[in-house]
Write a protein that holds these residues in place. Structure first.
Motif, PDB file in Angstrom:
ATOM      1  N   ALA A   1       0.853  -1.193   0.000  1.00 61.06           N
ATOM      2  CA  ALA A   1       0.000   0.000   0.000  1.00 61.06           C
ATOM      3  C   ALA A   1       0.882   1.233   0.000  1.00 61.06           C
ATOM      4  N   GLU A   2       1.926   1.214  -0.843  1.00 57.30           N
ATOM      5  CA  GLU A   2       2.896   2.306  -0.835  1.00 57.30           C
ATOM      6  C   GLU A   2       2.287   3.642  -1.241  1.00 57.30           C
ATOM      7  N   ASP A   3       1.228   3.595  -2.027  1.00 54.98           N
ATOM      8  CA  ASP A   3       0.586   4.835  -2.478  1.00 54.98           C
ATOM      9  C   ASP A   3      -0.467   5.223  -1.450  1.00 54.98           C
TER      10      ASP A   3
ATOM     11  N   ILE B   1      -1.427   4.366  12.536  1.00 60.94           N
ATOM     12  CA  ILE B   1      -0.546   5.484  12.213  1.00 60.94           C
ATOM     13  C   ILE B   1      -0.041   5.255  10.797  1.00 60.94           C
ATOM     14  N   SER B   2       0.115   6.336  10.079  1.00 56.81           N
ATOM     15  CA  SER B   2       0.629   6.231   8.722  1.00 56.81           C
ATOM     16  C   SER B   2       1.896   7.050   8.592  1.00 56.81           C
ATOM     17  N   THR B   3       2.861   6.464   7.897  1.00 55.94           N
ATOM     18  CA  THR B   3       4.065   7.186   7.534  1.00 55.94           C
ATOM     19  C   THR B   3       3.904   7.567   6.064  1.00 55.94           C
ATOM     20  N   PHE B   4       4.927   8.102   5.469  1.00 55.62           N
ATOM     21  CA  PHE B   4       4.840   8.500   4.063  1.00 55.62           C
ATOM     22  C   PHE B   4       4.486   7.315   3.174  1.00 55.62           C
TER      23      PHE B   4
END
Length: 150
Positions: A69-71, A95-98
């Motif tokens: 789910a890199e995008d 939590i989400s990172t870039f």
């Protein structure tokens, strides 16, 4: 779309600090180390081992990193992954990172979360955290010593 979730072995904690708080010395890094500051509070996600008992914290969490789910503009990733946990009554902290979404669940419910995802066709694997070798730690320390001498 299906996803692979990497389950990390460290016990994590989500810590609540006052707004504008300094990061305490006991806040140790783990596979996930995050600082989120708002006008109302500062929150840390860190290794749970040295969090003092008097600090407001949710301890004993297991972290799952979502692969594939890199995008972060892709819609529905968290909905797809959180729905089976909600159906099982498993509480989460996300939590989400870039480039990665993280889902933290209570340690005692980690196996149930993994099984809920597997029933939905997701893959859950044990992650191997990357730790610096003793040599690279020494190199960093000697590099820092050289900088200090300048």
């Amino acid at each position: 779309m299906t996803y692979t979730l990497q389950q990390f072995p460290e016990k994590l904690a989500v810590v609540k600090l006052p707004p504008g708080a300094e990061i305490p010395a006991w806040a140790e890094s783990a596979s996930l180390f995050s600082i989120t500051a708002t006008a109302l509070e500062t929150s840390l996600v860190c290794a749970g081992r040295d969090v003092p008992t008097k600090v407001v914290a949710r301890k004993g969490l297991t972290g799952f990193a979502v692969e594939g789910a890199e995008d972060n503009q892709q819609a529905g990733v968290l909905v797809q992954l959180l729905a089976p946990l909600a159906e099982e009554g498993i509480s989460v902290f996300t939590i989400s990172t870039f480039s990665t979404n993280w889902i933290l669940v209570p340690l005692e419910q980690a196996d149930a979360a993994a099984e809920a995802w597997r029933r939905r066709g997701e893959t859950v694997e044990v992650a191997t955290p990357v730790t610096p070798t003793r040599q690279s730690r020494q190199s960093k320390q000697s590099g820092q010593s050289k900088k200090d001498k300048r």
